[in-house]
Design a protein around this motif. Structure first.
Motif, PDB file in Angstrom:
ATOM      1  N   PHE A 149       0.832  -1.207   0.000  1.00  0.00           N
ATOM      2  CA  PHE A 149       0.000   0.000   0.000  1.00  0.00           C
ATOM      3  C   PHE A 149       0.866   1.256   0.000  1.00  0.00           C
ATOM      4  O   PHE A 149       0.557   2.241  -0.684  1.00  0.00           O
ATOM      5  CB  PHE A 149      -0.952  -0.017   1.201  1.00  0.00           C
ATOM      6  CG  PHE A 149      -0.300   0.158   2.534  1.00  0.00           C
ATOM      7  CD1 PHE A 149      -0.120   1.420   3.074  1.00  0.00           C
ATOM      8  CD2 PHE A 149       0.160  -0.933   3.261  1.00  0.00           C
ATOM      9  CE1 PHE A 149       0.485   1.596   4.301  1.00  0.00           C
ATOM     10  CE2 PHE A 149       0.764  -0.769   4.486  1.00  0.00           C
ATOM     11  CZ  PHE A 149       0.932   0.494   5.015  1.00  0.00           C
ATOM     12  N   TRP A 150       1.983   1.226   0.741  1.00  0.00           N
ATOM     13  CA  TRP A 150       2.880   2.380   0.797  1.00  0.00           C
ATOM     14  C   TRP A 150       3.581   2.583  -0.546  1.00  0.00           C
ATOM     15  O   TRP A 150       3.669   3.697  -1.068  1.00  0.00           O
ATOM     16  CB  TRP A 150       3.900   2.179   1.915  1.00  0.00           C
ATOM     17  CG  TRP A 150       4.836   3.343   2.101  1.00  0.00           C
ATOM     18  CD1 TRP A 150       4.627   4.462   2.849  1.00  0.00           C
ATOM     19  CD2 TRP A 150       6.138   3.500   1.511  1.00  0.00           C
ATOM     20  NE1 TRP A 150       5.701   5.298   2.768  1.00  0.00           N
ATOM     21  CE2 TRP A 150       6.639   4.745   1.955  1.00  0.00           C
ATOM     22  CE3 TRP A 150       6.918   2.710   0.672  1.00  0.00           C
ATOM     23  CZ2 TRP A 150       7.902   5.204   1.570  1.00  0.00           C
ATOM     24  CZ3 TRP A 150       8.157   3.171   0.282  1.00  0.00           C
ATOM     25  CH2 TRP A 150       8.639   4.406   0.736  1.00  0.00           C
ATOM     26  N   SER A 152       2.544   1.607  -3.436  1.00  0.00           N
ATOM     27  CA  SER A 152       1.553   2.050  -4.430  1.00  0.00           C
ATOM     28  C   SER A 152       1.369   3.559  -4.368  1.00  0.00           C
ATOM     29  O   SER A 152       1.358   4.245  -5.409  1.00  0.00           O
ATOM     30  CB  SER A 152       0.204   1.362  -4.175  1.00  0.00           C
ATOM     31  OG  SER A 152       0.309  -0.018  -4.294  1.00  0.00           O
ATOM     32  N   ILE A 153       1.222   4.091  -3.164  1.00  0.00           N
ATOM     33  CA  ILE A 153       0.996   5.538  -3.013  1.00  0.00           C
ATOM     34  C   ILE A 153       2.206   6.327  -3.500  1.00  0.00           C
ATOM     35  O   ILE A 153       2.076   7.332  -4.203  1.00  0.00           O
ATOM     36  CB  ILE A 153       0.678   5.852  -1.535  1.00  0.00           C
ATOM     37  CG1 ILE A 153      -0.659   5.199  -1.155  1.00  0.00           C
ATOM     38  CG2 ILE A 153       0.630   7.353  -1.299  1.00  0.00           C
ATOM     39  CD1 ILE A 153      -0.958   5.253   0.316  1.00  0.00           C
ATOM     40  N   THR A 183      -4.172   5.407 -13.584  1.00  0.00           N
ATOM     41  CA  THR A 183      -4.967   4.370 -12.921  1.00  0.00           C
ATOM     42  C   THR A 183      -6.156   4.023 -13.814  1.00  0.00           C
ATOM     43  O   THR A 183      -6.521   4.777 -14.704  1.00  0.00           O
ATOM     44  CB  THR A 183      -5.481   4.841 -11.544  1.00  0.00           C
ATOM     45  OG1 THR A 183      -6.332   5.981 -11.736  1.00  0.00           O
ATOM     46  CG2 THR A 183      -4.341   5.227 -10.622  1.00  0.00           C
ATOM     47  N   ILE A 283      -5.613  -5.084  -2.401  1.00  0.00           N
ATOM     48  CA  ILE A 283      -5.194  -3.717  -2.080  1.00  0.00           C
ATOM     49  C   ILE A 283      -4.740  -2.977  -3.331  1.00  0.00           C
ATOM     50  O   ILE A 283      -5.120  -1.822  -3.571  1.00  0.00           O
ATOM     51  CB  ILE A 283      -4.051  -3.748  -1.037  1.00  0.00           C
ATOM     52  CG1 ILE A 283      -4.533  -4.423   0.248  1.00  0.00           C
ATOM     53  CG2 ILE A 283      -3.565  -2.328  -0.747  1.00  0.00           C
ATOM     54  CD1 ILE A 283      -5.677  -3.715   0.935  1.00  0.00           C
ATOM     55  N   VAL A 284      -3.923  -3.645  -4.154  1.00  0.00           N
ATOM     56  CA  VAL A 284      -3.347  -2.977  -5.329  1.00  0.00           C
ATOM     57  C   VAL A 284      -4.439  -2.588  -6.322  1.00  0.00           C
ATOM     58  O   VAL A 284      -4.433  -1.473  -6.862  1.00  0.00           O
ATOM     59  CB  VAL A 284      -2.287  -3.885  -5.980  1.00  0.00           C
ATOM     60  CG1 VAL A 284      -1.819  -3.292  -7.301  1.00  0.00           C
ATOM     61  CG2 VAL A 284      -1.108  -4.081  -5.044  1.00  0.00           C
ATOM     62  N   TYR A 286      -7.508  -1.942  -5.682  1.00  0.00           N
ATOM     63  CA  TYR A 286      -8.300  -0.854  -5.108  1.00  0.00           C
ATOM     64  C   TYR A 286      -7.566   0.485  -5.265  1.00  0.00           C
ATOM     65  O   TYR A 286      -8.162   1.488  -5.661  1.00  0.00           O
ATOM     66  CB  TYR A 286      -8.572  -1.141  -3.628  1.00  0.00           C
ATOM     67  CG  TYR A 286      -9.565  -0.186  -3.006  1.00  0.00           C
ATOM     68  CD1 TYR A 286     -10.928  -0.347  -3.213  1.00  0.00           C
ATOM     69  CD2 TYR A 286      -9.143   0.881  -2.233  1.00  0.00           C
ATOM     70  CE1 TYR A 286     -11.843   0.527  -2.664  1.00  0.00           C
ATOM     71  CE2 TYR A 286     -10.052   1.765  -1.677  1.00  0.00           C
ATOM     72  CZ  TYR A 286     -11.401   1.577  -1.893  1.00  0.00           C
ATOM     73  OH  TYR A 286     -12.306   2.454  -1.353  1.00  0.00           O
ATOM     74  N   LEU A 287      -6.262   0.506  -4.975  1.00  0.00           N
ATOM     75  CA  LEU A 287      -5.500   1.755  -5.052  1.00  0.00           C
ATOM     76  C   LEU A 287      -5.315   2.215  -6.497  1.00  0.00           C
ATOM     77  O   LEU A 287      -5.312   3.427  -6.769  1.00  0.00           O
ATOM     78  CB  LEU A 287      -4.134   1.580  -4.373  1.00  0.00           C
ATOM     79  CG  LEU A 287      -4.180   1.406  -2.854  1.00  0.00           C
ATOM     80  CD1 LEU A 287      -2.797   1.078  -2.301  1.00  0.00           C
ATOM     81  CD2 LEU A 287      -4.713   2.664  -2.192  1.00  0.00           C
ATOM     82  N   PHE A 288      -5.141   1.283  -7.432  1.00  0.00           N
ATOM     83  CA  PHE A 288      -4.959   1.653  -8.833  1.00  0.00           C
ATOM     84  C   PHE A 288      -6.275   1.661  -9.619  1.00  0.00           C
ATOM     85  O   PHE A 288      -6.257   1.772 -10.836  1.00  0.00           O
ATOM     86  CB  PHE A 288      -3.958   0.706  -9.502  1.00  0.00           C
ATOM     87  CG  PHE A 288      -2.524   1.005  -9.167  1.00  0.00           C
ATOM     88  CD1 PHE A 288      -1.762   1.856  -9.955  1.00  0.00           C
ATOM     89  CD2 PHE A 288      -1.933   0.450  -8.046  1.00  0.00           C
ATOM     90  CE1 PHE A 288      -0.439   2.131  -9.636  1.00  0.00           C
ATOM     91  CE2 PHE A 288      -0.619   0.724  -7.713  1.00  0.00           C
ATOM     92  CZ  PHE A 288       0.138   1.571  -8.501  1.00  0.00           C
ATOM     93  N   ASN A 289      -7.386   1.536  -8.907  1.00  0.00           N
ATOM     94  CA  ASN A 289      -8.723   1.633  -9.504  1.00  0.00           C
ATOM     95  C   ASN A 289      -8.912   0.657 -10.653  1.00  0.00           C
ATOM     96  O   ASN A 289      -9.431   1.007 -11.720  1.00  0.00           O
ATOM     97  CB  ASN A 289      -8.979   3.074  -9.990  1.00  0.00           C
ATOM     98  CG  ASN A 289     -10.454   3.317 -10.262  1.00  0.00           C
ATOM     99  OD1 ASN A 289     -11.310   2.693  -9.636  1.00  0.00           O
ATOM    100  ND2 ASN A 289     -10.743   4.216 -11.170  1.00  0.00           N
ATOM    101  N   LYS A 295     -10.547  -6.005  -6.194  1.00  0.00           N
ATOM    102  CA  LYS A 295     -11.275  -4.810  -5.775  1.00  0.00           C
ATOM    103  C   LYS A 295     -12.731  -5.144  -5.451  1.00  0.00           C
ATOM    104  O   LYS A 295     -13.288  -4.670  -4.453  1.00  0.00           O
ATOM    105  CB  LYS A 295     -11.212  -3.756  -6.889  1.00  0.00           C
ATOM    106  CG  LYS A 295     -11.921  -2.462  -6.550  1.00  0.00           C
ATOM    107  CD  LYS A 295     -11.906  -1.505  -7.719  1.00  0.00           C
ATOM    108  CE  LYS A 295     -12.709  -0.237  -7.399  1.00  0.00           C
ATOM    109  NZ  LYS A 295     -12.792   0.654  -8.567  1.00  0.00           N
TER     110      LYS A 295
END
Length: 342
Positions: A149-150, A152-153, A183, A283-284, A286-289, A295
């Motif tokens: 998650f870190w 990815s951000i 994304t 997680i990935v 979700y963060l990258f849509n 997701k």
């Protein structure tokens, strides 16, 4: 033990695992904190309408009968319908449009570590205690220490800063094929009636590379470290010393004796990392849509869409069981001592 008997035994051991998972999903659906009727009609549902829904869902039937129906439906791939996120849409239809982006992400997340982590590990193992060995080893430890998650951000923030030219002297949005956003879900429409649309394929690869790099980061670092250790152990083994005494060249020794045996401990590592990719994709994506299975599983869990979450959990379990069987097959092919005569 013969090869076929070995695989038949492995297949039989997979059956109780599959039933344990289905039992867990059933208990979660029927006895968990979410009331199925409230999930369909809302928390204020009561009276005749709620009773009709209970009858429709079969909740008034004996528990053992509900369990048999549940297991039979899953084994025949009748996975039910989504309650919350997609209305009454069949779960199989959800999988039909959400599965390809997840497979596309998983393919690149496995491919990148294979072509970066393993060669770097072999390079470090063949040059122990050199500058390249230290750089590769320390880089692998740092890379593995960064949570998905870190990472990815940080990666998203860095790539967005390149818009219009920035820190790195290039614009990621216009570097290669143009993309509007870093994304989103890949179109995956590059196979047409006239052949492969290379422009669409390049855009899909560019869109999936950042999340695949994040998702495969832990695998890449693990394969680097284990590959290095495997090379060091193999180089110092007796049969390599024997090959040297026979006068074989270093090239022949490395390609014929060292690399093949160094791959043996990497096979279970690679397949086990594939298990982590399934969990990490939640997680990935979700963060990258990315509108993939990970997701949707996350959304179904948060919003109480238990049939959808349970069906996806069942699919993930089947994939893991198949990967376990594939792992045994690869292990047996590479190392003839495994699974045969004892």
């Amino acid at each position: 033990m013969s090869r076929w008997r070995y695989f038949f035994k492995r297949l039989l051991l997979s059956v109780p695992v599959l039933f344990l998972v289905m039992t867990f999903i059933f208990v979660l659906l029927r006895m968990g904190p979410v009331d199925p009727v409230a999930a369909r009609l809302g928390p204020e549902a009561s009276g005749a309408e709620a009773e009709r829904m209970r009858e429709r869902l079969g909740l008034n039937d004996p528990l053992w009968e509900q369990y048999l129906d549940f297991v039979t439906n899953f084994l025949t791939l009748d996975l039910g319908k989504s309650w919350v996120i997609y209305g009454d849409m069949e779960v199989t239809r959800v999988i039909s449009f959400a599965g390809p982006p997840t497979l596309w992400l998983g393919f690149w997340a496995i491919l990148l570590p294979l072509f970066i982590g393993i060669p770097l590990g072999f390079y470090a193992g063949l040059r122990p205690n050199s500058g390249g060995d230290y750089i590769a080893s320390v880089g692998g430890i740092l890379w593995q220490a960064m949570p998905n998650f870190w990472l990815s951000i940080i990666l998203l923030a860095t790539l967005r800063k390149t818009k219009g030219g920035g820190w790195f002297g290039f614009d990621w949005y216009t570097f290669g094929p143009d993309i509007r956003s870093i994304t989103g879900t890949p179109e995956l429409a590059f196979v047409t009636a006239n052949g492969i649309d290379w422009g669409t394929l390049a855009s899909d690869i560019k869109l999936i590379l950042p999340p695949a790099l994040v998702l495969g980061s832990a695998s890449m670092a693990a394969e680097l470290r284990i590959g290095r250790t495997a090379i060091l152990e193999t180089i110092n083994s007796n049969y390599v010393e024997t090959a040297k005494a026979k006068g074989l060249t270093n090239r022949v020794i490395i390609w014929k004796h060292v690399f093949r045996n160094a791959l043996i401990p990497l096979v279970p590592v690679i397949t086990n990392e594939a298990f982590l990719l399934i969990g990490g994709s939640v997680i990935v994506e979700y963060l990258f849509n990315i509108n993939g299975l990970g997701k949707i599983f996350f959304q179904a869990t948060v919003q109480g869409d238990l049939p959808l979450a349970g069906a996806l959990l069942f699919i993930f379990t089947v994939v893991i069981i198949l990967l376990n069987i594939l792992q045994d097959l690869l292990y047996t092919i590479i190392d003839p001592r495994v699974g045969y005569e004892r």
